[in-house]
Design a protein around this motif. Structure first.
Motif, PDB file in Angstrom:
ATOM      1  N   THR A  70       0.831  -1.208   0.000  1.00  0.00           N
ATOM      2  CA  THR A  70       0.000   0.000   0.000  1.00  0.00           C
ATOM      3  C   THR A  70       0.860   1.251   0.000  1.00  0.00           C
ATOM      4  OG1 THR A  70      -1.719  -1.188   1.234  1.00  0.00           O
ATOM      5  CG2 THR A  70      -1.860   1.205   1.185  1.00  0.00           C
ATOM      6  N   VAL A  71       1.848   1.286   0.901  1.00  0.00           N
ATOM      7  CA  VAL A  71       2.699   2.466   1.026  1.00  0.00           C
ATOM      8  C   VAL A  71       3.537   2.669  -0.235  1.00  0.00           C
ATOM      9  CG1 VAL A  71       4.600   3.501   2.317  1.00  0.00           C
ATOM     10  CG2 VAL A  71       2.750   2.339   3.537  1.00  0.00           C
ATOM     11  N   VAL A  72       4.131   1.587  -0.755  1.00  0.00           N
ATOM     12  CA  VAL A  72       4.999   1.691  -1.935  1.00  0.00           C
ATOM     13  C   VAL A  72       4.209   2.193  -3.141  1.00  0.00           C
ATOM     14  CG1 VAL A  72       6.329   0.366  -3.620  1.00  0.00           C
ATOM     15  CG2 VAL A  72       6.675  -0.024  -1.173  1.00  0.00           C
ATOM     16  N   ILE A  73       3.063   1.574  -3.426  1.00  0.00           N
ATOM     17  CA  ILE A  73       2.271   1.967  -4.593  1.00  0.00           C
ATOM     18  C   ILE A  73       1.747   3.391  -4.432  1.00  0.00           C
ATOM     19  CG2 ILE A  73       0.138   1.500  -5.875  1.00  0.00           C
ATOM     20  CD1 ILE A  73       0.590  -1.461  -5.395  1.00  0.00           C
ATOM     21  N   ALA A  74       1.224   3.718  -3.242  1.00  0.00           N
ATOM     22  CA  ALA A  74       0.680   5.059  -3.027  1.00  0.00           C
ATOM     23  C   ALA A  74       1.775   6.123  -3.095  1.00  0.00           C
ATOM     24  CB  ALA A  74      -0.033   5.120  -1.682  1.00  0.00           C
ATOM     25  N   LEU A  75       2.951   5.816  -2.541  1.00  0.00           N
ATOM     26  CA  LEU A  75       4.054   6.784  -2.553  1.00  0.00           C
ATOM     27  C   LEU A  75       4.548   7.027  -3.972  1.00  0.00           C
ATOM     28  CD1 LEU A  75       5.718   8.444  -0.545  1.00  0.00           C
ATOM     29  CD2 LEU A  75       7.387   6.591  -0.506  1.00  0.00           C
ATOM     30  N   CYS A  76       4.675   5.956  -4.752  1.00  0.00           N
ATOM     31  CA  CYS A  76       5.097   6.118  -6.151  1.00  0.00           C
ATOM     32  C   CYS A  76       4.069   6.920  -6.943  1.00  0.00           C
ATOM     33  CB  CYS A  76       5.300   4.749  -6.794  1.00  0.00           C
ATOM     34  SG  CYS A  76       6.735   3.840  -6.183  1.00  0.00           S
ATOM     35  N   LYS A  77       2.789   6.668  -6.688  1.00  0.00           N
ATOM     36  CA  LYS A  77       1.744   7.430  -7.367  1.00  0.00           C
ATOM     37  C   LYS A  77       1.805   8.908  -6.975  1.00  0.00           C
ATOM     38  CE  LYS A  77      -1.753   3.827  -8.097  1.00  0.00           C
ATOM     39  NZ  LYS A  77      -3.136   3.395  -7.756  1.00  0.00           N
ATOM     40  N   MET A  78       2.078   9.162  -5.700  1.00  0.00           N
ATOM     41  CA  MET A  78       2.118  10.545  -5.226  1.00  0.00           C
ATOM     42  C   MET A  78       3.279  11.304  -5.866  1.00  0.00           C
ATOM     43  SD  MET A  78       2.459  11.966  -1.321  1.00  0.00           S
ATOM     44  CE  MET A  78       4.237  11.682  -1.268  1.00  0.00           C
ATOM     45  N   ILE A  79       4.466  10.675  -5.914  1.00  0.00           N
ATOM     46  CA  ILE A  79       5.638  11.334  -6.495  1.00  0.00           C
ATOM     47  C   ILE A  79       5.455  11.547  -7.998  1.00  0.00           C
ATOM     48  CG2 ILE A  79       8.107  11.103  -6.949  1.00  0.00           C
ATOM     49  CD1 ILE A  79       8.309   9.530  -4.311  1.00  0.00           C
ATOM     50  N   ALA A  80       5.075  10.475  -8.700  1.00  0.00           N
ATOM     51  CA  ALA A  80       4.866  10.596 -10.141  1.00  0.00           C
ATOM     52  C   ALA A  80       3.703  11.523 -10.454  1.00  0.00           C
ATOM     53  CB  ALA A  80       4.618   9.218 -10.755  1.00  0.00           C
ATOM     54  N   GLY A  81       2.713  11.569  -9.539  1.00  0.00           N
ATOM     55  CA  GLY A  81       1.562  12.438  -9.744  1.00  0.00           C
ATOM     56  C   GLY A  81       1.883  13.908  -9.624  1.00  0.00           C
ATOM     57  N   VAL A  82       3.064  14.227  -9.156  1.00  0.00           N
ATOM     58  CA  VAL A  82       3.524  15.621  -9.128  1.00  0.00           C
ATOM     59  C   VAL A  82       4.503  15.881 -10.264  1.00  0.00           C
ATOM     60  CG1 VAL A  82       4.807  17.351  -7.814  1.00  0.00           C
ATOM     61  CG2 VAL A  82       3.144  15.881  -6.651  1.00  0.00           C
ATOM     62  N   VAL A  83       5.462  14.984 -10.434  1.00  0.00           N
ATOM     63  CA  VAL A  83       6.520  15.185 -11.433  1.00  0.00           C
ATOM     64  C   VAL A  83       5.954  15.223 -12.856  1.00  0.00           C
ATOM     65  CG1 VAL A  83       8.621  14.211 -12.432  1.00  0.00           C
ATOM     66  CG2 VAL A  83       8.279  14.162  -9.955  1.00  0.00           C
ATOM     67  N   VAL A  84       5.118  14.244 -13.204  1.00  0.00           N
ATOM     68  CA  VAL A  84       4.609  14.154 -14.578  1.00  0.00           C
ATOM     69  C   VAL A  84       3.708  15.340 -14.946  1.00  0.00           C
ATOM     70  CG1 VAL A  84       3.247  12.758 -16.190  1.00  0.00           C
ATOM     71  CG2 VAL A  84       4.853  11.652 -14.633  1.00  0.00           C
ATOM     72  N   PRO A  85       2.715  15.705 -14.126  1.00  0.00           N
ATOM     73  CA  PRO A  85       1.903  16.875 -14.485  1.00  0.00           C
ATOM     74  C   PRO A  85       2.701  18.172 -14.580  1.00  0.00           C
ATOM     75  CG  PRO A  85       0.781  15.585 -12.822  1.00  0.00           C
ATOM     76  CD  PRO A  85       2.165  15.028 -12.936  1.00  0.00           C
ATOM     77  N   VAL A  86       3.677  18.338 -13.687  1.00  0.00           N
ATOM     78  CA  VAL A  86       4.511  19.553 -13.753  1.00  0.00           C
ATOM     79  C   VAL A  86       5.300  19.574 -15.054  1.00  0.00           C
ATOM     80  CG1 VAL A  86       6.502  20.721 -12.749  1.00  0.00           C
ATOM     81  CG2 VAL A  86       4.671  19.909 -11.275  1.00  0.00           C
ATOM     82  N   GLY A  87       5.919  18.444 -15.404  1.00  0.00           N
ATOM     83  CA  GLY A  87       6.688  18.377 -16.650  1.00  0.00           C
ATOM     84  C   GLY A  87       5.816  18.621 -17.867  1.00  0.00           C
ATOM     85  N   PHE A  88       4.634  18.006 -17.881  1.00  0.00           N
ATOM     86  CA  PHE A  88       3.741  18.198 -19.026  1.00  0.00           C
ATOM     87  C   PHE A  88       3.251  19.639 -19.106  1.00  0.00           C
ATOM     88  CE2 PHE A  88      -0.488  18.182 -20.996  1.00  0.00           C
ATOM     89  CZ  PHE A  88      -0.176  17.590 -22.220  1.00  0.00           C
ATOM     90  N   ALA A  89       2.941  20.230 -17.962  1.00  0.00           N
ATOM     91  CA  ALA A  89       2.485  21.625 -17.954  1.00  0.00           C
ATOM     92  C   ALA A  89       3.566  22.562 -18.477  1.00  0.00           C
ATOM     93  CB  ALA A  89       2.062  22.019 -16.539  1.00  0.00           C
ATOM     94  N   LEU A  90       4.817  22.299 -18.092  1.00  0.00           N
ATOM     95  CA  LEU A  90       5.922  23.136 -18.582  1.00  0.00           C
ATOM     96  C   LEU A  90       6.088  22.988 -20.094  1.00  0.00           C
ATOM     97  CD1 LEU A  90       8.594  22.536 -15.786  1.00  0.00           C
ATOM     98  CD2 LEU A  90       7.172  24.560 -16.129  1.00  0.00           C
ATOM     99  N   LEU A  91       5.997  21.754 -20.594  1.00  0.00           N
ATOM    100  CA  LEU A  91       6.112  21.529 -22.040  1.00  0.00           C
ATOM    101  C   LEU A  91       4.952  22.178 -22.795  1.00  0.00           C
ATOM    102  CD1 LEU A  91       7.248  17.782 -22.087  1.00  0.00           C
ATOM    103  CD2 LEU A  91       8.652  19.790 -22.579  1.00  0.00           C
ATOM    104  N   LEU A  92       3.743  21.990 -22.260  1.00  0.00           N
ATOM    105  CA  LEU A  92       2.563  22.547 -22.927  1.00  0.00           C
ATOM    106  C   LEU A  92       2.581  24.070 -22.887  1.00  0.00           C
ATOM    107  CD1 LEU A  92       0.099  21.351 -24.358  1.00  0.00           C
ATOM    108  CD2 LEU A  92      -1.189  21.631 -22.227  1.00  0.00           C
TER     109      LEU A  92
END
Length: 295
Positions: A70-92
């Motif tokens: 639970t912790v591993v999956i949720a933590l990975c989702k939380m980190i990627a859920g910030v990094v990916v949207p920020v990167g995409f927003a900067l590119l867009l």
């Protein structure tokens, strides 16, 4: 009060639903402290056993594995859920053609509106080891087929990536809104000083949205024990329990499939208490780091 009565009436259905399904259901917590017999009813003459259900729960051989997953999956989702949207927003944000920008923003935003029941069916077909499009492409490239949903080593990464694919479009909207709040004069001054696009991004754009990034990250702590029941339940199987079974699916199997209502209530109460601690800590950090207050 009378002037705003129509607004209160509009709010009433939501308040009733929350009262019934969120607060009314709290009465069922007493099951966690009973030797519950369904035939006697929730408020019948049940035998009180204190914390024995919790002792039994934490004595189960796989409970540690479930909490870790639970912790591993949720933590990975939380980190990627910030990094990916920020990167995409900067590119867009660098796209100058407004029509192209809106098309891409709409395309990545669409999966947010689809339920995991629909998306899981799509992913089951796409990721099939024999006839799935992804493995067909991999075989054309000379790569052995990957059993994405049946390999315990690959399953957590599949859950994280598919969750990001569904949600990053919505997250990028938040960061795009934050980008609009940056003063254009800062970029003009940077251009005059000879700054290139990367330097402008590093010294103006990222600091300009840093408070929003910190806020979203901190608030994400509240979901540290939410691995995503609807997603995982629709795509997991017993072969990946070792890395894919989370607290929500564990509670579901205990309570619904195995009818161990007291144990499942104890597990759910444990998760709620830990989540409450993380919520309090996250809002405290949000207030101290970004000035965000709920009350």
């Amino acid at each position: 009060m009378l002037r705003e009565l129509p607004l209160y009436l509009m709010l009433l259905p939501a308040v009733v639903l929350v009262a019934i399904f969120s607060y009314g259901s709290m009465a069922g917590v007493i099951i966690a402290f009973q030797k519950f017999i369904p035939a006697k009813g929730m408020f019948g003459n049940q035998q009180w056993i204190g914390f024995q259900n919790f002792v039994t729960l934490f004595s189960m051989p796989n409970i540690g594995l479930v909490i870790r997953n639970t912790v591993v999956i949720a933590l990975c989702k939380m980190i990627a859920g910030v990094v990916v949207p920020v990167g995409f927003a900067l590119l867009l944000n660098e796209v100058r053609n407004q029509l192209t920008k809106r098309i891409f923003q709409t395309l990545v935003y669409l999966p947010h509106f689809l339920s995991w029941v629909i998306l899981s069916g799509i992913l089951l077909n796409l990721l099939s080891p024999n006839e799935g499009f992804v493995n067909i492409v991999l075989s054309k490239l000379g790569i052995e087929p990957i059993f994405f949903l049946g390999n315990p080593n690959v399953f957590p990464a599949t859950m994280v990536i598919s969750d990001i694919w569904k949600t990053f479009g919505f997250g990028s909207v938040i960061y795009l809104a934050a980008l609009t709040g940056i003063d254009p004069a800062l970029y003009e001054a940077a251009v005059i000083d000879g700054a290139n696009r990367w330097q402008q991004t590093r010294h103006i754009t990222l600091p300009g949205i840093s408070s929003m990034v910190v806020l979203m990250t901190v608030l994400g702590l509240a979901n540290i024990l939410n691995g995503g029941f609807d997603q995982i339940y629709n795509m997991y199987s017993p072969v990946v329990y070792s890395t894919g079974d989370i607290l929500d699916t564990f509670v579901f199997r205990l309570g619904i499939e195995q009818a161990q209502y007291a144990l499942s209530t104890a597990a759910g109460l444990f998760k709620s208490c830990v989540s409450l601690i993380f919520i309090v800590v996250s809002y405290y950090l949000a207030d101290k780091l970004t000035g965000y207050r709920v009350f």
